[in-house]
Design an enzyme around this catalytic site. Structure first.
Site, PDB file in Angstrom:
ATOM      1  NE  ARG A  37      50.645  44.814  44.911  1.00 42.98           N
ATOM      2  CZ  ARG A  37      51.805  44.040  45.310  1.00 42.98           C
ATOM      3  NH1 ARG A  37      52.994  44.582  45.198  1.00 42.98           N
ATOM      4  NH2 ARG A  37      51.449  42.893  45.910  1.00 42.98           N
ATOM      5  CG  HIS A  60      49.098  46.778  48.834  1.00 40.72           C
ATOM      6  ND1 HIS A  60      49.697  45.860  49.126  1.00 40.72           N
ATOM      7  CD2 HIS A  60      48.369  46.188  47.786  1.00 40.72           C
ATOM      8  CE1 HIS A  60      49.785  44.858  48.320  1.00 40.72           C
ATOM      9  NE2 HIS A  60      48.892  44.893  47.465  1.00 40.72           N
ATOM     10  CG  ASP A  61      46.635  54.132  52.075  1.00 43.33           C
ATOM     11  OD1 ASP A  61      46.991  53.972  53.221  1.00 43.33           O
ATOM     12  OD2 ASP A  61      46.445  55.321  51.816  1.00 43.33           O
ATOM     13  CB  VAL A 117      46.091  47.750  55.636  1.00 45.85           C
ATOM     14  CG1 VAL A 117      46.379  47.539  57.000  1.00 45.85           C
ATOM     15  CG2 VAL A 117      46.360  46.608  54.628  1.00 45.85           C
ATOM     16  N   GLY A 140      41.767  51.467  55.983  1.00 41.82           N
ATOM     17  CA  GLY A 140      41.256  52.572  55.265  1.00 41.82           C
ATOM     18  C   GLY A 140      42.436  53.385  54.492  1.00 41.82           C
ATOM     19  CG  ASN A 149      52.795  45.627  51.750  1.00 45.02           C
ATOM     20  OD1 ASN A 149      51.951  45.715  50.955  1.00 45.02           O
ATOM     21  ND2 ASN A 149      52.341  46.326  53.051  1.00 45.02           N
ATOM     22  N   PRO A 185      44.396  40.379  50.001  1.00 44.26           N
ATOM     23  CG  PRO A 185      42.980  40.588  48.556  1.00 44.26           C
ATOM     24  CD  PRO A 185      43.994  41.279  49.269  1.00 44.26           C
ATOM     25  CG  HIS A 227      46.657  42.135  38.835  1.00 46.44           C
ATOM     26  ND1 HIS A 227      46.234  40.869  39.355  1.00 46.44           N
ATOM     27  CD2 HIS A 227      46.827  42.889  39.712  1.00 46.44           C
ATOM     28  CE1 HIS A 227      46.574  41.400  40.745  1.00 46.44           C
ATOM     29  NE2 HIS A 227      46.874  42.421  40.847  1.00 46.44           N
ATOM     30  CB  THR A 228      45.280  45.567  32.626  1.00 45.68           C
ATOM     31  OG1 THR A 228      45.542  45.931  31.218  1.00 45.68           O
ATOM     32  CG2 THR A 228      44.737  46.832  33.115  1.00 45.68           C
ATOM     33  CG  ASP A 261      47.901  42.454  29.527  1.00 46.27           C
ATOM     34  OD1 ASP A 261      48.063  41.589  28.710  1.00 46.27           O
ATOM     35  OD2 ASP A 261      47.067  43.533  29.514  1.00 46.27           O
ATOM     36  CG  ASP A 310      44.542  47.039  27.332  1.00 48.84           C
ATOM     37  OD1 ASP A 310      44.861  45.960  28.085  1.00 48.84           O
ATOM     38  OD2 ASP A 310      45.289  46.601  26.259  1.00 48.84           O
TER      39      ASP A 310
HETATM   40  C1  HEM Z   1      41.942  40.344  43.948  1.00 49.16           C
HETATM   41  C2  HEM Z   1      42.957  40.293  44.604  1.00 49.16           C
HETATM   42  C3  HEM Z   1      44.469  40.693  44.580  1.00 49.16           C
HETATM   43  C4  HEM Z   1      45.480  39.843  44.578  1.00 49.16           C
HETATM   44  C5  HEM Z   1      45.446  38.399  44.955  1.00 49.16           C
HETATM   45  C6  HEM Z   1      46.579  40.651  44.251  1.00 49.16           C
HETATM   46  C7  HEM Z   1      47.816  40.044  44.077  1.00 49.16           C
HETATM   47  C8  HEM Z   1      49.008  40.775  43.592  1.00 49.16           C
HETATM   48  C9  HEM Z   1      50.161  40.260  43.688  1.00 49.16           C
HETATM   49  C10 HEM Z   1      50.664  38.680  44.175  1.00 49.16           C
HETATM   50  C11 HEM Z   1      51.155  40.915  42.875  1.00 49.16           C
HETATM   51  C12 HEM Z   1      52.556  40.821  42.473  1.00 49.16           C
HETATM   52  C13 HEM Z   1      53.463  41.326  43.660  1.00 49.16           C
HETATM   53  C14 HEM Z   1      54.821  40.597  43.679  1.00 49.16           C
HETATM   54  O1  HEM Z   1      54.910  39.627  43.143  1.00 49.16           O
HETATM   55  O2  HEM Z   1      55.599  41.457  43.872  1.00 49.16           O
HETATM   56  C15 HEM Z   1      50.342  42.137  42.460  1.00 49.16           C
HETATM   57  C16 HEM Z   1      50.741  43.296  41.630  1.00 49.16           C
HETATM   58  C17 HEM Z   1      49.982  44.298  41.278  1.00 49.16           C
HETATM   59  N1  HEM Z   1      48.492  44.477  41.844  1.00 49.16           N
HETATM   60 FE1  HEM Z   1      47.326  43.206  42.668  1.00 49.16          FE
HETATM   61  N2  HEM Z   1      46.287  41.941  43.828  1.00 49.16           N
HETATM   62  C18 HEM Z   1      44.905  41.842  43.857  1.00 49.16           C
HETATM   63  C19 HEM Z   1      44.168  43.088  43.379  1.00 49.16           C
HETATM   64  C20 HEM Z   1      44.682  44.240  43.354  1.00 49.16           C
HETATM   65  C21 HEM Z   1      43.740  45.320  42.899  1.00 49.16           C
HETATM   66  C22 HEM Z   1      42.484  45.787  43.891  1.00 49.16           C
HETATM   67  C23 HEM Z   1      44.641  46.289  42.445  1.00 49.16           C
HETATM   68  C24 HEM Z   1      44.392  47.776  42.376  1.00 49.16           C
HETATM   69  C25 HEM Z   1      43.191  48.319  42.242  1.00 49.16           C
HETATM   70  C26 HEM Z   1      45.925  45.856  42.237  1.00 49.16           C
HETATM   71  C27 HEM Z   1      47.013  46.188  41.477  1.00 49.16           C
HETATM   72  C28 HEM Z   1      48.232  45.659  41.151  1.00 49.16           C
HETATM   73  C29 HEM Z   1      49.163  46.096  40.419  1.00 49.16           C
HETATM   74  C30 HEM Z   1      49.092  47.405  39.193  1.00 49.16           C
HETATM   75  C31 HEM Z   1      50.206  45.081  40.428  1.00 49.16           C
HETATM   76  C32 HEM Z   1      51.530  45.420  39.860  1.00 49.16           C
HETATM   77  C33 HEM Z   1      52.410  46.372  40.579  1.00 49.16           C
HETATM   78  C34 HEM Z   1      53.874  46.490  39.913  1.00 49.16           C
HETATM   79  O3  HEM Z   1      54.125  46.265  38.876  1.00 49.16           O
HETATM   80  O4  HEM Z   1      54.677  47.440  40.743  1.00 49.16           O
HETATM   81  N3  HEM Z   1      45.802  44.592  42.578  1.00 49.16           N
HETATM   82  N4  HEM Z   1      49.090  41.974  42.937  1.00 49.16           N
END
Ligand code: HEM
Ligand SMILES: *[C@@H]1O[C@H](CO)[C@@H](O)[C@H](O)[C@H]1NC(C)=O
Ligand SMILES: *[C@@H]1O[C@H](CO)[C@@H](O)[C@H](O)[C@H]1NC(C)=O
Ligand SMILES: *[C@@H]1O[C@H](CO)[C@@H](O)[C@H](O)[C@H]1NC(C)=O
Length: 326
Positions: free
Chosen positions: A60, A64-65, A68, A70, A92, A162, A192-193, A244, A252
């Site tokens: 993640r 996030h890098d 924003v 690039g 963040n 987003p 988000h898997t 997941d 997966d």
């Molecule tokens: C499609 C739009 C996306 C939205 C709206 C979104 C939103 C979020 C949110 C709200 C969380 C949980 C944050 C929290 O409650 O602390 C999250 C976690 C996460 N996101 Fe996304 N995300 C998106 C796309 C992505 C992308 C593109 C990636 C990586 C390629 C990604 C990787 C992750 C990962 C791995 C987590 C879990 C992080 C952890 O457990 O520390 N997300 N995301």
């Protein structure tokens, strides 16, 4: 004639664009730091062995890098007395993590190749290592990014990253703004898997969805009850749930099969199956992990290519948290 003029204008533009921006390359550190990928992987492996979730957190960080300003390592900069930085922006704050692991990676890399490898490249390599260690695909990581000398503003972070409560049309437009298409949106959402989210990120779905007085009807009723008991009204907004529900630490395609069962945690997850632009692809990846893995590597390379600083732009930061002293 007009067409020819247009072609030649585009051609000239491309030549200029190539002249001042270097492209990333898989062999960038071949002579300056040939072991960098192995050094990064070693630290990531130790961190993921200590805590499986760290694979998700590192993946993640790269997202996030890149979204924003690039992929320029700006997300890693701590606040200073004069600059707020990106870490406390709402997507963040109390959420992004893994900064200590990045510090450990940087220390290990500096020990073998001082002043050579950027923090932005470390995030790209760490994301690949994390995904592979979680059982996902490996891809050829392109390198040669340099580090920003200032962070983005809080409002730039808020508009680029987003929100989980946005509609899919808006999320697709945010991906398009950084050169990623609908397929990349569906594929990268598959990150988000793995990983976890706080109740605050999805609680708007559980009790009074869009002011209806009822939960989001798109949530599987059995799953809804488990989410409500984990996130009671007035409860701890920072309590965590797995993104997941079936295979929380394995990279997966279960994310997509969960969506078919209405078991997406975030609204932005479940919307992939209700938006007509994304639903067919989400269904395809539910039925084909190989196709997802192949596409994931390709989309990660595209994401890693968002507006990097290259050549003599920016700097190679010595400490990922602070801009080099001038
Ligand atoms: C499609 C739009 C996306 C939205 C709206 C979104 C939103 C979020 C949110 C709200 C969380 C949980 C944050 C929290 O409650 O602390 C999250 C976690 C996460 N996101 Fe996304 N995300 C998106 C796309 C992505 C992308 C593109 C990636 C990586 C390629 C990604 C990787 C992750 C990962 C791995 C987590 C879990 C992080 C952890 O457990 O520390 N997300 N995301
Ligand atoms: C970030 O979170 C901390 C701890 O909950 C809070 O005190 C602070 O006000 C938050 N910062 C911003 C800018 O929202
Ligand atoms: C989607 O969200 C955007 C931004 O919040 C909003 O302007 C738009 O009206 C929404 N579209 C739909 C169909 O709800
Ligand atoms: C749900 O939210 C709406 C709009 O915010 C509000 O008017 C309504 O009273 C809420 N309903 C319940 C049952 O809390």
């Amino acid at each position: 004639m007009l067409l020819a003029a247009a072609f030649s204008a585009v051609f000239t533009y491309l030549q200029f664009a190539e002249a001042d921006a270097q492209t990333l390359s898989c062999s960038f550190y071949e002579s300056s730091c040939p072991t960098v990928a192995a050094v990064v992987e070693n630290v990531v492996r130790q961190a993921v062995q200590a805590e499986a979730r760290m694979a998700a957190s590192l993946l993640r960080l790269h997202f996030h890098d890149c979204f924003v300003h690039g992929c320029d390592g700006s997300v890693l900069l701590d606040a200073t007395s004069t600059v707020t930085g990106e870490k406390t922006a709402s997507p963040n704050n109390n959420s992004l993590r893994g900064f200590d692991v990045v510090d450990n990676i940087k220390t290990a890399v500096e020990a073998v190749c001082p002043g050579t490898v950027s923090c932005a490249d470390i995030l790209a390599l760490a994301a690949n290592a994390a995904v592979t260690l979680a059982g996902g695909p490996s891809w050829t990581v392109l390198l040669g990014r340099r580090d920003a000398t200032s962070p983005a503003t809080v409002s730039e972070v808020n508009s680029a990253i987003p929100s989980p409560n946005s509609n899919m049309t808006f999320i697709i437009s945010q991906f398009a703004a950084v050169g990623l298409n609908v397929q990349d949106t569906v594929v990268l959402s598959g990150a988000h898997t793995i990983g976890q989210a706080r109740c605050i990120s999805f609680s708007s779905r559980l009790y009074n969805f869009s002011g209806t007085g009822s939960p989001d009807p798109s949530i599987n009723p059995v799953y809804l009850r488990t989410l409500q008991s984990a996130c009671p009204q007035g409860g701890d907004i920072n309590a965590l749930r797995q993104l997941d529900i079936t295979t929380p630490t394995a990279l997966d395609n279960a994310y997509y099969t969960n969506l078919q069962d209405n078991e997406g945690l975030l609204l932005s997850d479940q919307e992939l199956t209700s938006d007509s632009n994304t639903a067919p692809l989400a269904a395809a990846y539910a039925g084909n992990q190989r196709a997802f893995f192949h596409a994931f590597g390709r989309s990660m390379v595209k994401m890693g290519n968002i507006s990097p600083l290259t050549g003599t732009q920016g700097e190679i930061r010595l400490n990922c948290r602070v801009v080099n002293p001038s």
